[in-house]
Design an enzyme around this catalytic site. Structure first.
Site, mmCIF file in Angstrom:
data_model
loop_
_atom_site.group_PDB
_atom_site.id
_atom_site.type_symbol
_atom_site.label_atom_id
_atom_site.label_comp_id
_atom_site.label_asym_id
_atom_site.label_seq_id
_atom_site.Cartn_x
_atom_site.Cartn_y
_atom_site.Cartn_z
ATOM 1 N N LYS A 114 0.916 -1.182 -0.020
ATOM 2 C CA LYS A 114 0.119 -0.018 -0.077
ATOM 3 C C LYS A 114 0.581 1.383 -0.052
ATOM 4 O O LYS A 114 0.558 2.277 -0.619
ATOM 5 C CB LYS A 114 -1.052 0.172 1.099
ATOM 6 N N LYS A 206 -4.409 -9.267 -6.501
ATOM 7 C CA LYS A 206 -5.658 -9.657 -5.707
ATOM 8 C C LYS A 206 -6.899 -8.667 -6.048
ATOM 9 O O LYS A 206 -6.700 -7.302 -6.344
ATOM 10 C CB LYS A 206 -5.226 -9.263 -4.089
ATOM 11 N N LYS A 209 -10.751 -3.511 -3.227
ATOM 12 C CA LYS A 209 -11.600 -2.550 -3.360
ATOM 13 C C LYS A 209 -11.008 -1.327 -3.938
ATOM 14 O O LYS A 209 -11.234 -0.229 -4.478
ATOM 15 C CB LYS A 209 -12.195 -2.073 -2.075
HETATM 16 N N1 AQP Z 1 -9.346 -10.870 -3.200
HETATM 17 C C1 AQP Z 1 -9.493 -11.503 -2.022
HETATM 18 N N2 AQP Z 1 -9.876 -12.625 -1.982
HETATM 19 C C2 AQP Z 1 -10.406 -13.236 -0.657
HETATM 20 N N3 AQP Z 1 -10.515 -12.408 0.348
HETATM 21 C C3 AQP Z 1 -10.247 -11.124 0.401
HETATM 22 N N4 AQP Z 1 -10.339 -10.296 1.309
HETATM 23 C C4 AQP Z 1 -9.990 -8.950 0.672
HETATM 24 N N5 AQP Z 1 -9.662 -9.351 -0.545
HETATM 25 C C5 AQP Z 1 -9.840 -10.583 -0.939
HETATM 26 C C6 AQP Z 1 -10.778 -10.530 2.677
HETATM 27 O O1 AQP Z 1 -11.915 -9.727 2.789
HETATM 28 C C7 AQP Z 1 -11.884 -9.208 4.130
HETATM 29 C C8 AQP Z 1 -11.923 -7.763 4.362
HETATM 30 O O2 AQP Z 1 -10.876 -6.994 4.018
HETATM 31 P P1 AQP Z 1 -10.644 -5.465 4.423
HETATM 32 O O3 AQP Z 1 -11.887 -4.731 3.976
HETATM 33 O O4 AQP Z 1 -10.215 -5.526 5.792
HETATM 34 O O5 AQP Z 1 -9.155 -5.184 3.600
HETATM 35 P P2 AQP Z 1 -8.421 -5.709 2.426
HETATM 36 O O6 AQP Z 1 -8.055 -7.330 2.843
HETATM 37 O O7 AQP Z 1 -7.256 -4.833 2.403
HETATM 38 O O8 AQP Z 1 -9.421 -5.662 1.258
HETATM 39 P P3 AQP Z 1 -9.568 -4.954 0.237
HETATM 40 O O9 AQP Z 1 -10.907 -5.405 -0.591
HETATM 41 O O10 AQP Z 1 -8.288 -5.335 -0.921
HETATM 42 O O11 AQP Z 1 -9.595 -3.376 0.427
HETATM 43 P P4 AQP Z 1 -8.628 -2.275 0.264
HETATM 44 O O12 AQP Z 1 -8.508 -2.249 -1.458
HETATM 45 O O13 AQP Z 1 -9.344 -1.124 0.829
HETATM 46 O O14 AQP Z 1 -7.448 -2.713 0.742
HETATM 47 C C9 AQP Z 1 -10.408 -9.886 4.807
HETATM 48 O O15 AQP Z 1 -10.737 -10.957 5.615
HETATM 49 C C10 AQP Z 1 -9.790 -10.218 3.651
HETATM 50 O O16 AQP Z 1 -8.665 -11.246 4.048
#
Ligand code: AQP
Length: 343
Positions: A114, A206, A209
């Site tokens: 990040k 991955k 969001k």
């Molecule tokens: N691509 C993914 N595949 C499986 N699990 C996923 N998770 C996130 N992306 C995937 C799981 O969703 C939960 C919530 O995640 P989060 O909102 O705490 O943050 P993150 O992991 O950083 O998710 P994002 O969607 O990628 O958000 P941003 O872009 O804001 O950082 C967790 O259990 C995560 O493992």
């Protein structure tokens, strides 16, 4: 002491929820309600580690709560709340900031991803993110955390922080008449074919969001038409589907789409390839699109309805916040005594 089985998991209200969040985390929250005490949190304090427009944050907080409920989380059986309502999260995170070492934080791959080349210029909160995550989990002495594979390293750090706290304060814990294993060593629950869903545009990244391309993810609020279009346009190699799982090696996009089909149909990848191996994308993608629409459409409909009903959602979050705070204060009361704070 045996800790009673308790699950904690959180999702950041940092953008549009997507299929990865659903398959990696939210969907798995529901059956755990039968076996554990369950606490599901919208982690809005985590979200502001990167800039969030206040009105977007409010909307996304309600959207995550709506997704929990639409997926089948029962707010009477589970505690559903947003993190910022329970001030003990910030309080325990500060204690953990003083337990964790900077070197531990610098090793976190999510921080490196990040921060990119900009690590001097990101918020201090982004570096300390795993310390707040440890506080979320350990405030409730959670024994298990269902998360996607990307969170595995943070969970390991939570275990390290719990062990170091128990060790650094061992004498004080005993002096206060508390159990020497004050914090549990929490287990990650990471299993199944959907622990890491990849971007629809690039099978090595991955699904996220924060990916600027909306085409890279299936959002939980996408309608049937958008879901079908995104799957049909998903990047793939030209070869047909292999006959066995071994044949998915070195084909990240194919592996990802087969994994999504497997997770949505509760099958293994091998079973999916028994059905589709040897066929081209022209057959597989429409079948995957139909499956995704059938699985996600009822949930999106319910989510949309709940997002409009802010009175109900806010009431659920308020009630959950009160129930969470009662548990959190009990832990924090003991932590203050252990650390030597006078109140
Ligand atoms: N691509 C993914 N595949 C499986 N699990 C996923 N998770 C996130 N992306 C995937 C799981 O969703 C939960 C919530 O995640 P989060 O909102 O705490 O943050 P993150 O992991 O950083 O998710 P994002 O969607 O990628 O958000 P941003 O872009 O804001 O950082 C967790 O259990 C995560 O493992």
């Amino acid at each position: 002491m045996a800790f009673s089985p308790r699950v904690f998991s959180g999702i950041q209200p940092s953008g549009d929820l997507h299929l990865g969040n659903y398959l990696g985390a939210i969907r798995r929250f529901v059956p755990l309600q039968d076996t554990h005490e369950t606490i599901y949190c919208v982690v809005d304090m985590h979200a502001i580690t990167v800039w969030q427009e206040p009105n977007d944050l409010r909307r996304a907080t309600r959207e995550v709560a709506a997704a929990f409920i639409a997926a089948g989380v029962d707010p009477k059986r589970s505690i559903v709340f947003n993190q910022s309502q329970v001030m003990q999260h910030a309080e325990l995170a500060w204690v953990f900031n003083c337990i964790a070492r900077i070197g531990w934080m610098n090793r976190m791959t999510q921080f490196k991803d990040k921060a990119g080349k900009n690590s001097e210029n990101v918020s201090l909160g982004l570096l300390a993110y795993p310390s707040l995550m440890a506080a979320d989990i350990l405030l409730y002495k959670a024994t298990a955390v269902p998360v996607g594979d990307d969170q595995k390293q943070h969970l390991e750090l939570t275990r390290d922080i719990a062990a170091k706290f128990n060790n650094d304060y061992a004498a004080s814990i005993v002096e206060q008449g508390l159990d020497p294993d004050f914090f549990p060593i929490t287990e990650p629950l990471i299993a199944g074919p959907a622990t890491r869903i990849m971007s629809l545009r690039d099978g090595t990244k991955k699904m996220s969001k924060s990916d600027p391309s909306d085409q890279s993810r299936i959002s939980l609020l996408d309608d049937a038409d958008a879901i079908s279009k995104k799957i049909k346009k998903a990047t793939t190699d030209p070869a047909e589907l292999p006959l066995d799982v071994e044949g998915l090696k070195g084909r990240p996009e194919a592996d990802n789409l087969v994994g999504i089909y497997a997770a949505l149909s509760d099958k293994t990848k091998a079973e999916v390839l028994t059905e589709f191996g040897g066929q081209g994308w022209g057959k597989f993608k429409p079948a995957l699109a139909d499956l995704a629409v059938a699985q996600l459409a009822p949930m999106s409909g319910e989510m949309r309805r709940l997002i409009e009903d802010t009175t109900t959602i806010d009431g659920i979050l308020r009630d959950g916040g009160e129930r969470a705070a009662a548990i959190a204060e009990k832990t924090m009361h003991d932590v203050r005594r252990i650390v030597g704070f006078i109140r």
